[in-house]
Design a protein around this motif. Structure first.
Motif, PDB file in Angstrom:
ATOM      1  N   LEU A 448     -15.645   6.283 -50.452  1.00  0.00           N
ATOM      2  CA  LEU A 448     -14.359   6.928 -50.160  1.00  0.00           C
ATOM      3  C   LEU A 448     -13.558   6.158 -49.109  1.00  0.00           C
ATOM      4  CD1 LEU A 448     -15.481  10.683 -50.069  1.00  0.00           C
ATOM      5  CD2 LEU A 448     -14.279   9.494 -51.918  1.00  0.00           C
ATOM      6  N   ALA A 449     -14.196   5.227 -48.431  1.00  0.00           N
ATOM      7  CA  ALA A 449     -13.548   4.354 -47.431  1.00  0.00           C
ATOM      8  C   ALA A 449     -12.762   5.160 -46.391  1.00  0.00           C
ATOM      9  CB  ALA A 449     -12.636   3.348 -48.139  1.00  0.00           C
ATOM     10  N   PRO A 450     -13.429   6.059 -45.681  1.00  0.00           N
ATOM     11  CA  PRO A 450     -12.703   6.851 -44.681  1.00  0.00           C
ATOM     12  C   PRO A 450     -12.355   6.043 -43.434  1.00  0.00           C
ATOM     13  CG  PRO A 450     -15.034   7.332 -44.556  1.00  0.00           C
ATOM     14  CD  PRO A 450     -14.861   6.406 -45.728  1.00  0.00           C
ATOM     15  N   ASP A 451     -11.306   6.475 -42.749  1.00  0.00           N
ATOM     16  CA  ASP A 451     -11.015   5.960 -41.411  1.00  0.00           C
ATOM     17  C   ASP A 451     -11.735   6.794 -40.347  1.00  0.00           C
ATOM     18  OD1 ASP A 451      -9.005   3.947 -42.181  1.00  0.00           O
ATOM     19  OD2 ASP A 451      -7.884   5.713 -42.839  1.00  0.00           O
ATOM     20  N   ALA A 452     -12.017   8.036 -40.696  1.00  0.00           N
ATOM     21  CA  ALA A 452     -12.733   8.928 -39.785  1.00  0.00           C
ATOM     22  C   ALA A 452     -13.611   9.851 -40.606  1.00  0.00           C
ATOM     23  CB  ALA A 452     -11.758   9.734 -38.936  1.00  0.00           C
ATOM     24  N   LEU A 453     -14.758  10.194 -40.028  1.00  0.00           N
ATOM     25  CA  LEU A 453     -15.713  11.055 -40.710  1.00  0.00           C
ATOM     26  C   LEU A 453     -16.078  12.219 -39.787  1.00  0.00           C
ATOM     27  CD1 LEU A 453     -17.721  11.576 -43.060  1.00  0.00           C
ATOM     28  CD2 LEU A 453     -19.354  10.097 -41.850  1.00  0.00           C
ATOM     29  N   ILE A 454     -15.959  13.428 -40.323  1.00  0.00           N
ATOM     30  CA  ILE A 454     -16.361  14.622 -39.577  1.00  0.00           C
ATOM     31  C   ILE A 454     -17.517  15.272 -40.327  1.00  0.00           C
ATOM     32  CG2 ILE A 454     -15.658  16.904 -38.745  1.00  0.00           C
ATOM     33  CD1 ILE A 454     -12.813  15.835 -38.548  1.00  0.00           C
ATOM     34  N   ILE A 455     -18.624  15.422 -39.638  1.00  0.00           N
ATOM     35  CA  ILE A 455     -19.837  15.962 -40.253  1.00  0.00           C
ATOM     36  C   ILE A 455     -19.964  17.426 -39.850  1.00  0.00           C
ATOM     37  CG2 ILE A 455     -22.327  15.683 -40.522  1.00  0.00           C
ATOM     38  CD1 ILE A 455     -21.947  12.792 -39.419  1.00  0.00           C
ATOM     39  N   ALA A 456     -19.894  18.294 -40.855  1.00  0.00           N
ATOM     40  CA  ALA A 456     -19.986  19.738 -40.622  1.00  0.00           C
ATOM     41  C   ALA A 456     -20.941  20.339 -41.641  1.00  0.00           C
ATOM     42  CB  ALA A 456     -18.601  20.379 -40.727  1.00  0.00           C
ATOM     43  N   ILE A 457     -22.145  19.771 -41.693  1.00  0.00           N
ATOM     44  CA  ILE A 457     -23.101  20.113 -42.750  1.00  0.00           C
ATOM     45  C   ILE A 457     -23.883  21.388 -42.468  1.00  0.00           C
ATOM     46  CG2 ILE A 457     -23.368  17.745 -43.556  1.00  0.00           C
ATOM     47  CD1 ILE A 457     -25.870  17.512 -41.826  1.00  0.00           C
ATOM     48  N   GLY A 458     -23.599  22.039 -41.360  1.00  0.00           N
ATOM     49  CA  GLY A 458     -24.293  23.280 -41.065  1.00  0.00           C
ATOM     50  C   GLY A 458     -25.733  23.038 -40.665  1.00  0.00           C
ATOM     51  N   ALA A 459     -26.523  24.090 -40.741  1.00  0.00           N
ATOM     52  CA  ALA A 459     -27.933  24.019 -40.376  1.00  0.00           C
ATOM     53  C   ALA A 459     -28.750  24.669 -41.475  1.00  0.00           C
ATOM     54  CB  ALA A 459     -28.162  24.710 -39.034  1.00  0.00           C
ATOM     55  N   LYS A 460     -30.048  24.502 -41.394  1.00  0.00           N
ATOM     56  CA  LYS A 460     -30.929  25.092 -42.402  1.00  0.00           C
ATOM     57  C   LYS A 460     -31.824  26.140 -41.760  1.00  0.00           C
ATOM     58  CE  LYS A 460     -34.142  21.180 -41.906  1.00  0.00           C
ATOM     59  NZ  LYS A 460     -34.839  20.093 -42.626  1.00  0.00           N
ATOM     60  N   PRO A 461     -32.201  27.170 -42.515  1.00  0.00           N
ATOM     61  CA  PRO A 461     -33.050  28.220 -41.958  1.00  0.00           C
ATOM     62  C   PRO A 461     -34.405  27.669 -41.513  1.00  0.00           C
ATOM     63  CG  PRO A 461     -32.088  28.909 -44.046  1.00  0.00           C
ATOM     64  CD  PRO A 461     -31.819  27.448 -43.909  1.00  0.00           C
ATOM     65  N   PHE A 462     -34.901  28.212 -40.429  1.00  0.00           N
ATOM     66  CA  PHE A 462     -36.198  27.792 -39.892  1.00  0.00           C
ATOM     67  C   PHE A 462     -37.288  28.710 -40.425  1.00  0.00           C
ATOM     68  CE2 PHE A 462     -39.379  28.348 -36.418  1.00  0.00           C
ATOM     69  CZ  PHE A 462     -39.979  27.095 -36.529  1.00  0.00           C
ATOM     70  N   THR A 463     -38.353  28.108 -40.910  1.00  0.00           N
ATOM     71  CA  THR A 463     -39.522  28.867 -41.348  1.00  0.00           C
ATOM     72  C   THR A 463     -40.659  28.638 -40.371  1.00  0.00           C
ATOM     73  OG1 THR A 463     -38.878  28.670 -43.676  1.00  0.00           O
ATOM     74  CG2 THR A 463     -41.173  29.258 -43.218  1.00  0.00           C
ATOM     75  N   PRO A 464     -41.048  29.646 -39.612  1.00  0.00           N
ATOM     76  CA  PRO A 464     -42.118  29.456 -38.621  1.00  0.00           C
ATOM     77  C   PRO A 464     -43.462  29.240 -39.304  1.00  0.00           C
ATOM     78  CG  PRO A 464     -41.466  31.764 -38.711  1.00  0.00           C
ATOM     79  CD  PRO A 464     -40.506  31.010 -39.583  1.00  0.00           C
ATOM     80  N   PRO A 465     -44.382  28.554 -38.644  1.00  0.00           N
ATOM     81  CA  PRO A 465     -45.694  28.256 -39.254  1.00  0.00           C
ATOM     82  C   PRO A 465     -46.625  29.470 -39.209  1.00  0.00           C
ATOM     83  CG  PRO A 465     -45.578  27.335 -37.039  1.00  0.00           C
ATOM     84  CD  PRO A 465     -44.218  27.930 -37.331  1.00  0.00           C
ATOM     85  N   ILE A 466     -46.370  30.419 -40.086  1.00  0.00           N
ATOM     86  CA  ILE A 466     -47.139  31.660 -40.140  1.00  0.00           C
ATOM     87  C   ILE A 466     -48.011  31.642 -41.394  1.00  0.00           C
ATOM     88  CG2 ILE A 466     -46.992  34.176 -40.343  1.00  0.00           C
ATOM     89  CD1 ILE A 466     -44.251  33.973 -38.943  1.00  0.00           C
ATOM     90  N   LYS A 467     -49.238  32.030 -41.254  1.00  0.00           N
ATOM     91  CA  LYS A 467     -50.145  32.080 -42.399  1.00  0.00           C
ATOM     92  C   LYS A 467     -49.611  33.068 -43.436  1.00  0.00           C
ATOM     93  CE  LYS A 467     -54.996  32.872 -43.630  1.00  0.00           C
ATOM     94  NZ  LYS A 467     -56.347  33.265 -43.126  1.00  0.00           N
TER      95      LYS A 467
END
Length: 626
Positions: A448-467
């Motif tokens: 896309l050959a941008p002159d500027a890039l803004i990253i707003a990809i959000g976050a992902k849910p965290f899964t705790p290490p629970i049995k």
């Protein structure tokens, strides 16, 4: 005209007001003065020079010699676009910030150690004279009206309400006695300003806490003084008492327009103009109130913080351009303990020196690529486009909205949902190039050959290490919104942040039995103070909703959850388990986009989990400075 009743002029004595919208004292009034409201309440003045301020002991009295020019400026600003200028007169009474002692209906020592002295008749005479003199000075300064603040637990309300007034003399006990001093204030103000000057009054129909004044007594008081005032503004709740505060400025846990029925009842019993305030969010709602003769005016506080031009846009039939208020409470210093006061949808609020009313075009137009169509990405796209840049917005899902899309499934999130619709509508009206169903990669962005890039990809849910967390009856919170009705009736939610709690309320209202496990000693630690107060008030009303603090899930079994509560192992039966353990930024994905172009920026959850306030602010400033 789309909203004819809302923009119908009205005459009060010799004052003609060009529409039915009052801008309350909430927030700065400069923008609101040109935004189209009919009346601008230009903040407050302390009724007395001493022992009246809720702010600081040495608060200047705005009619003293060296304050007068600034006070006159209030009038000039308010009237510049045809609105009428009003001034709220207030006395904090027992809550005043003082160097010596405060005054109120009864004597006691406040929690901060300050002495409160019970007012005697000499004090009452002095204070009523102060109210009268202040109102007279407001008239002389050019204000079109004054608003006497008799609501929210300030001095007049402290006498009226048995919550505060337990005097045993002629100024306490019966309604007639409790009304004497407040009526003295009104009588003296009217005498001071004469018969033709407009007097407004704000009063709480209910203080919304146990032991407070009943609505029937509020109504009796209004009938007692209606020959001395011209308008009354029906509000609710208290200020300093935070249990009542969340009803004064209603949160997401309260319905829209909660005070309208009270206003309608007042209007049926008095022959003065009635206005109503409180969570009137849209022109449609406002129009319906006036059209149904439930009130003569609507008063807007936070909606005009979110968008000061709400009235003008409504008048022009551009209501879909109004920026919706989220009722998030961040504009209120009590919520944030003055740490992060701002508006989630209007970055200009509190920062007018940094955020102009109108953006100028950039000197050099750039191609700006934005990855992520959530609130941060959409806000950045709109600001960059307004500056004249070519904007390409990439979204991996089939529609814009990001995490806001889940607001469609919860009644509590109606204001957030309306904000999402607003953003998408503004995107659709713009020249922004939107590409959905695009999983952005560094290679794709490079092409896309941008002159500027803004990253707003959000976050992902965290899964705790629970049995057992990989079992088929375990879901991430974001994955259950479209199947809430189909979930089984016994649910355990792991995580008592704002998402988990709100989801718990929604499921309980769908008659599910819900238990929330939270590792902290309080719920919703990511929410602000007033949000948490209102959340608790809401949760305790749901009989099928339970929560356990200082509790950690140890194992998910087929028939329930094993957890540790204060170190003791316990078990809860459950056939549905929902993980609501927060979000985590995807650092590896984020870092993969660096190096494509020097002007690379990160906004919102992509950096670390944010709320809408922070995401909006970051997005605005990044895009504005391109």
């Amino acid at each position: 005209m789309k909203f004819p009743n809302l923009f119908k002029p009205i005459r009060i004595k010799n004052t003609i007001i060009n529409n039915r919208i009052i801008a309350t004292p909430a927030g700065p009034y400069n923008d609101k003065a040109i935004g189209g409201a009919g009346v601008i309440v230009t903040g407050s003045v302390n009724a007395s020079r001493k022992r009246a301020s809720y702010s600081k002991p040495d608060d200047p009295y705005i009619f003293d010699k060296y304050e007068r020019e600034g006070t006159k400026e209030r009038v000039v600003i308010a009237q510049q676009a045809g609105a009428k200028a009003s001034l709220e007169i207030i006395h904090a009474g027992q809550y005043a910030r003082v160097d010596d002692y405060a005054i109120g209906p009864v004597g006691f020592t406040r929690k901060d150690g300050t002495e409160v002295r019970a007012m005697d008749e000499a004090m009452m005479e002095e204070v009523t004279s102060d109210w009268a003199e202040t109102a007279k000075k407001a008239k002389e300064m050019g204000f079109d009206m004054v608003m006497l603040h008799f609501a929210h637990g300030w001095l007049p309300a402290q006498f009226l309400s048995p919550l505060f007034n337990n005097r045993t003399d002629e100024y306490g006990g019966s309604f007639e006695n409790r009304a004497k001093f407040p009526k003295m204030i009104v009588d003296k103000v009217r005498e001071a300003v004469g018969p033709d000057f407009v007097i407004d009054m704000r009063i709480s129909a209910s203080e919304c806490v146990e032991g407070s004044i009943e609505f029937k007594d509020v109504l009796r008081f209004l009938k007692l003084i209606e020959d001395k005032i011209d308008m009354v503004n029906i509000s609710a709740g208290l200020d300093i008492n935070h249990e009542g505060n969340v009803h004064m400025a209603p949160t997401i846990f309260k319905e829209h327009m909660p005070n309208v029925d009270w206003a309608a009842e007042v209007k049926r019993h008095v022959d003065i103009v009635v206005s109503v305030v409180g969570a009137i969010m849209s022109p449609e709602e406002a129009e319906s109130i006036i059209a149904q003769d439930k009130a003569d005016f609507i008063a807007l506080g936070r909606p005009l913080i979110a968008d000061p031009f709400w009235p003008q846009k409504a008048k022009e039939g551009r209501d879909d351009d109004i920026v919706p208020c989220l009722r998030c409470q961040y504009c209120y210093h009590i919520s944030t303990e003055r740490k992060n006061v701002g508006c989630s949808v209007n970055p200009r609020y509190t920062r007018p020196h940094l955020v102009p009313l109108e953006l100028s075009l950039a000197k050099k137009q750039k191609r700006v690529v934005i990855i992520g169509g959530g609130p941060g990405g959409m806000k950045a796209a709109l600001v960059a486009a307004e500056r004249g840049h070519e904007v390409i917005l990439l979204e991996k899902e089939g529609e814009l909205g990001g995490a806001l899309r889940y607001s469609a499934y919860e009644a509590l999130k109606v204001d957030l949902y309306n904000y999402m619709k607003y953003l998408i509508n503004q995107i659709n009206k713009s020249a922004i190039i939107v590409r959905t169903n695009i999983e952005a990669t560094p290679e794709y962005v490079k092409r896309l050959a941008p002159d500027a890039l803004i990253i707003a990809i959000g976050a992902k849910p965290f899964t705790p290490p629970i049995k057992g967390v990989d079992k088929s009856h375990v879901f991430q919170a974001l994955d259950v919104y479209d199947k809430l009705d189909a979930l089984t009736n016994d649910v355990v939610i792991i995580g008592g942040g704002s998402t988990g709690c709100e989801l718990g309320v929604e499921l309980a209202r769908k008659e599910k039995k819900v238990t929330i496990l939270e590792g902290n000693d309080k719920l919703a630690t990511n929410g602000n103070h007033l949000y948490r107060v209102a959340l608790r008030q809401t949760m305790v009303k749901e009989p099928t909703l339970d929560w356990k603090l200082n509790s950690f899930c140890k194992e998910v079994k087929n028939d329930g959850v094993v957890y540790l509560e204060n170190g003791k192992e316990k078990f809860i039966p459950a056939s549905t388990v929902i993980i609501s353990a927060g979000m985590r930024a995807n650092k590896s994905l984020l870092e993969s986009f660096y190096g494509i172009v020097p002007d690379t920026f990160v906004v919102g959850d992509a950096n670390q989990p944010r709320n809408v306030l922070d995401a909006t602010r970051e997005a605005y400033f990044v895009a504005r400075n391109l």
